[in-house]
Design an enzyme around this catalytic site. Structure first.
Site, short mmCIF file in Angstrom:
data_model
loop_
_atom_site.label_atom_id
_atom_site.label_comp_id
_atom_site.label_asym_id
_atom_site.label_seq_id
_atom_site.Cartn_x
_atom_site.Cartn_y
_atom_site.Cartn_z
N ARG A 225 22.19 -29.67 -10.80
CA ARG A 225 22.32 -29.83 -12.04
C ARG A 225 21.27 -29.40 -13.23
O ARG A 225 19.88 -29.53 -12.56
CB ARG A 225 22.61 -31.30 -12.35
N HIS A 273 27.66 -21.39 -12.66
CA HIS A 273 28.28 -22.66 -11.99
C HIS A 273 29.30 -22.31 -11.05
O HIS A 273 30.55 -22.99 -11.01
CB HIS A 273 28.58 -23.70 -12.91
#
Ligand code: NDP
Length: 310
Positions: A225, A273
């Protein structure tokens, strides 16, 4: 009849409806799967943060909320969610992450860029890449993803250190835990891979002081993250050359704004991502198994610890 509400964006319904129906049938469950069930009739929720359900208060009889994603940082603090929450541990998601991590680790380990960028007719045959056994790789987070990635890298021969909150023993890995373990895990690491969840405790795990522990010329891979890294500290470490490069898949703001310095940085590769994702066929089996367990009075798999935040 068991009522399962599917609350995710419409495209995911197209992807998941048939595999979920198949998986429920294979598990011997009689399920009504719908996007339309009235809240008071819902027994289980298949959930993604991009779906319509934001307030769980009316879902009084819901026995389990089953997230489609591995990361839960956007839902774990939802005060209306009092029902148990399971996150996704999907073998295909894990396999995808292993492939992304191994691929980008090998890119840095083998120095592939030097040859890809240098197709200029010059025969540079004096530098051989080291063997994996001479490359220290540290994986922060030894959960479903970190343990699988660390094990795959160890099988390739890399000298892998892993770090987690609780002590672990994983074949082929040097496993460390706790605050003291983090410094030791980072000390002299040449490639660092972040596979921690984002929680108040893990935010800015890679700050200036911890980046300084890495071997000069280290590489950072972040499929975890964005908030795990202090971006200013990483950009400063890249500017000084202490960190030679970073491959970043996750960011504090996604999509990464077009004017963010990472896009233009010559030593940073941005991937959007896509390191891995949940796959409908295998994830549906996991979801059906969790419904089967709860119906049988057993504890569900992959329950989120609200206090720990993951
Ligand atoms: P898990 O919950 O299985 O593993 C998390 C690991 O982090 C565990 O080993 C845990 O320790 C460790 N950890 C958590 N908090 C701390 C802490 N304070 N100090 C030290 N270690 C800590 O998660 P997954 O492996 O399934 O996923 C990891 C993350 O990967 C997800 O949260 C998500 O953010 C990211 N992800 C990214 C994707 C992408 O495409 N880029 C796709 C899927 C996930 P312990 O074992 O002791 O509990």
């Amino acid at each position: 009849m068991i009522n399962v509400l599917f609350s995710a964006r419409p495209a995911l319904w197209d992807e998941y409806a048939a595999p979920l129906q198949d998986a429920f049938a294979q598990a011997g469950l009689t399920v009504s799967l719908s996007r339309e069930h009235a809240p008071e009739d819902v027994d289980y929720i298949v959930f993604a943060p991009n779906g319509p359900v934001k307030d769980f208060t009316p879902y009084a009889r819901t026995r389990l909320v089953m997230g489609l994603w591995a990361g839960v940082e956007t839902i774990v603090g939802n005060k209306t969610l009092t029902q148990p929450l399971a996150r996704m541990v999907d073998p295909a998601l894990t396999q995808g992450m292993v492939e992304w991590v191994v691929g980008h680790t090998l890119r840095h380990h083998l120095g592939m860029d030097a040859h890809i960028a240098g197709q200029d007719g010059v025969w540079r045959n004096t530098v051989y890449p080291p063997l994996a056994q001479d490359r220290s790789v540290t994986v922060l987070g030894l959960g479903a993803l970190g343990a699988a990635c660390g094990s795959a890298l160890a099988q390739l021969g890399f000298a892998v250190t892993g770090w987690s909150r609780s002590p672990k023993q994983i074949a082929g890995l040097r496993c460390l835990s706790g605050d003291d373990g983090l410094s030791r895990a980072l000390d002299g690491a040449e490639i660092v891979i972040l596979l921690l969840p984002l929680t108040p405790k893990t935010e800015n795990t890679l700050d200036a002081a911890r980046l300084a522990l890495l071997a000069p010329g280290a590489y950072v891979l972040n499929p975890g993250r964005g908030g795990l890294i202090d971006d200013d500290a990483l950009i400063a470490a890249l500017a000084s050359g202490h960190v030679a490069g970073a491959t970043l898949d996750t960011f504090r703001t996604e999509p990464l704004p077009a004017d963010h310095p990472y896009w233009a940085h010559p030593a940073v590769v941005v991937t959007p991502h896509i390191a891995s994702t949940t796959r409908a066929a295998s994830a549906s089996q996991v979801i059906a198994e969790n419904v089967r367990r709860v119906e049988a009075g057993d504890a569900p798999l992959n329950l989120v610890d609200r206090a720990a935040g993951y």
